[in-house]
Design a protein around this motif. Structure first.
Motif, PDB file in Angstrom:
ATOM      1  N   GLY A 154      29.796 -55.071  39.336  1.00  0.00           N
ATOM      2  CA  GLY A 154      30.846 -55.837  39.269  1.00  0.00           C
ATOM      3  C   GLY A 154      31.525 -55.347  40.631  1.00  0.00           C
ATOM      4  O   GLY A 154      31.155 -55.892  41.506  1.00  0.00           O
ATOM      5  N   THR A 155      32.917 -55.323  40.560  1.00  0.00           N
ATOM      6  CA  THR A 155      33.855 -54.726  41.686  1.00  0.00           C
ATOM      7  C   THR A 155      33.880 -53.442  42.017  1.00  0.00           C
ATOM      8  O   THR A 155      34.388 -52.777  41.072  1.00  0.00           O
ATOM      9  N   VAL A 156      33.385 -53.015  43.152  1.00  0.00           N
ATOM     10  CA  VAL A 156      33.475 -51.386  43.390  1.00  0.00           C
ATOM     11  C   VAL A 156      34.006 -51.118  44.814  1.00  0.00           C
ATOM     12  O   VAL A 156      33.757 -52.137  45.653  1.00  0.00           O
ATOM     13  N   VAL A 157      34.893 -50.089  45.157  1.00  0.00           N
ATOM     14  CA  VAL A 157      35.093 -49.732  46.409  1.00  0.00           C
ATOM     15  C   VAL A 157      34.645 -48.426  46.833  1.00  0.00           C
ATOM     16  O   VAL A 157      34.639 -47.665  45.942  1.00  0.00           O
ATOM     17  N   TYR A 158      34.159 -48.491  48.020  1.00  0.00           N
ATOM     18  CA  TYR A 158      33.813 -47.044  48.505  1.00  0.00           C
ATOM     19  C   TYR A 158      34.242 -46.753  50.016  1.00  0.00           C
ATOM     20  O   TYR A 158      34.210 -47.468  50.703  1.00  0.00           O
ATOM     21  N   ASN A 159      34.810 -45.667  50.111  1.00  0.00           N
ATOM     22  CA  ASN A 159      35.052 -45.180  51.389  1.00  0.00           C
ATOM     23  C   ASN A 159      33.938 -44.520  52.146  1.00  0.00           C
ATOM     24  O   ASN A 159      33.015 -43.998  51.509  1.00  0.00           O
ATOM     25  N   LEU A 160      33.713 -45.167  53.283  1.00  0.00           N
ATOM     26  CA  LEU A 160      32.361 -44.573  54.279  1.00  0.00           C
ATOM     27  C   LEU A 160      33.170 -43.639  55.453  1.00  0.00           C
ATOM     28  O   LEU A 160      33.820 -44.228  56.372  1.00  0.00           O
TER      29      LEU A 160
END
Ligand code: NAD
Ligand code: UD1
Length: 338
Positions: free
Chosen positions: A255-261
């Motif tokens: 789906g929609t997902v956010v990750y900090n890198l």
């Protein structure tokens, strides 16, 4: 997977194209070379031992994109193409909205038409504004952006989220990068800033190589351990690896997902100068100046979500980043023109 990489000739794109090939994927690059050189992809081909197919196409050019999609069936797109110079975006907002927003909308439209509904988008920690929580988790609310560049990132995150909500066949991975620096260990690909660098590390390496006299440290009266701004610097190869790992989220149907890198560690400007001098043996003269408008005191990530869900964790430390940035700068004082 067969992957369309927009902006694949650029700094982060070229490192990611190499990482994709090394992981057994098939990247196809689209770039208009407005901020990059074809020589970066030639260097990637040499390092990978494999040609990198590339189309000189502007993402605002629908017909040009249609032709690329007619020749390939893509499993996903990694979307780097965009303008990224913060001060320029304040002077020329229309140029930034036109290129980054109109270009991306054209790209998303062509992707949907060709049933390619998987995308990894280059977002930035800038969307957190002056962050409400430190270290910054993905649950931290988005903040007020202070420039047109940052606003295009925030708006594109929203646009992709809306597209995915309306059509659940889409998978959208929003990667919020902290401060990418360094270069591939070969010293054959790296960042080639246009004119006077705005960002810290390219300025440091240009002082070290003798192209500039002295680093300006923008403010030493912040509420940080030594008064200078604190950031989460991340090696560009770790960042590239994050994109390869993010493909697994797409394959699972995220789906929609956010990750900090980021690495999760904050370093000050003076920490970076010291680490650079230690890693390279080259001294970096500096002078403290006024704060730079729009800068915040402290910004570093909590990267544990990416570790938990993607099995991704940064491997390189600040000295590795400095050593590799320096190798690239020393081998290529004028970027790909050397
Ligand atoms: P870069 O300028 O080196 O790469 C961007 C590439 O996109 C360039 O090769 C450029 O020629 C291409 N491009 C730009 N507009 C285009 C268009 N209309 N059509 C086709 N190609 C186009 O920048 P980078 O540092 O590699 O950044 C890649 C992405 O990551 C950008 O979207 C940037 O905003 C984002 N980002 C970068 C940083 C950073 O510190 N470098 C931090 C956060 C987010
Ligand atoms: C900047 C952008 C951000 C963008 C990111 C990556 C601004 C306000 N923010 O982040 O939107 O996503 O680059 O492109 O421009 N510094 C000096 N001397 C210099 C350069 C920088 O002291 O010559 C300091 C800055 O004040 C800051 C730190 O070094 O404390 C890092 O600066 P920079 O590399 O420009 O990154 P950000 O400001 O974090």
């Amino acid at each position: 997977m067969k992957i369309l990489v927009t902006g694949g000739a650029g700094y982060i794109g070229s490192h990611t194209v190499l990482a994709l090939i090394e992981a057994g994927h098939e990247p196809i690059v689209v770039d208009n070379f407005c901020n990059s050189s074809e020589k970066s992809l030639k260097a990637v081909s040499r390092l990978a031992g494999k040609d990198v197919p590339c189309y000189r196409v502007d993402i605002r050019d629908r017909e040009g994109l249609e032709k690329v999609f007619a020749e390939h069936t893509f499993d996903a797109c990694i979307h780097f193409a965009g303008l990224k110079c913060v001060p320029e975006s304040t002077r020329l907002p229309l140029k930034y909205y036109e290129n980054n927003l109109a270009g991306s909308l054209t790209l998303f439209g062509v992707m949907a038409e060709h049933h390619c509904k998987n995308i990894i988008f280059s977002s930035s920690a800038t969307v957190y504004g002056d962050p409400a929580i430190i270290p910054i988790t993905e649950a931290c609310p988005k903040g007020v952006t202070t420039n047109a560049y940052g606003e295009t990132k925030s708006m594109l995150e929203r646009i992709l989220t809306d597209i995915q909500k309306a059509d659940p066949e889409w998978n959208v991975v929003l990667l919020r990068y902290f401060n990418p620096i360094g270069a591939h260990r070969s010293g054959e690909i790296g960042e080639q800033p246009n004119g006077i660098p705005n960002n810290l590390m390219p300025y440091v390496t240009q002082v070290a190589v003798g192209k500039r006299e002295c680093l300006s440290v923008y403010g030493n009266d912040y509420d940080t351990h030594d008064g200078t701004g604190v950031r989460d610097y991340i090696h560009v190869c770790d960042l590239a690896d994050g994109h390869v790992k993010a493909l697994s989220a797409i394959q699972k149907g995220c789906g929609t997902v956010v990750y900090n890198l980021g690495t999760g560690t904050g370093y000050s400007v003076l920490d970076v100068v010291k680490a650079f001098e230690k890693a390279t043996g080259v001294s970096v003269p500096y002078a403290v100046r006024e704060r730079r408008a729009g800068d915040i005191a402290t910004c570093y990530s909590d990267p544990t979500k990416a570790e938990r869900e993607l099995g991704w964790k940064a491997k390189y430390n600040l000295e590795d980043m400095c050593r590799d940035a320096w190798r690239w700068q020393k081998n290529h004082p004028n970027g790909f023109d050397d």
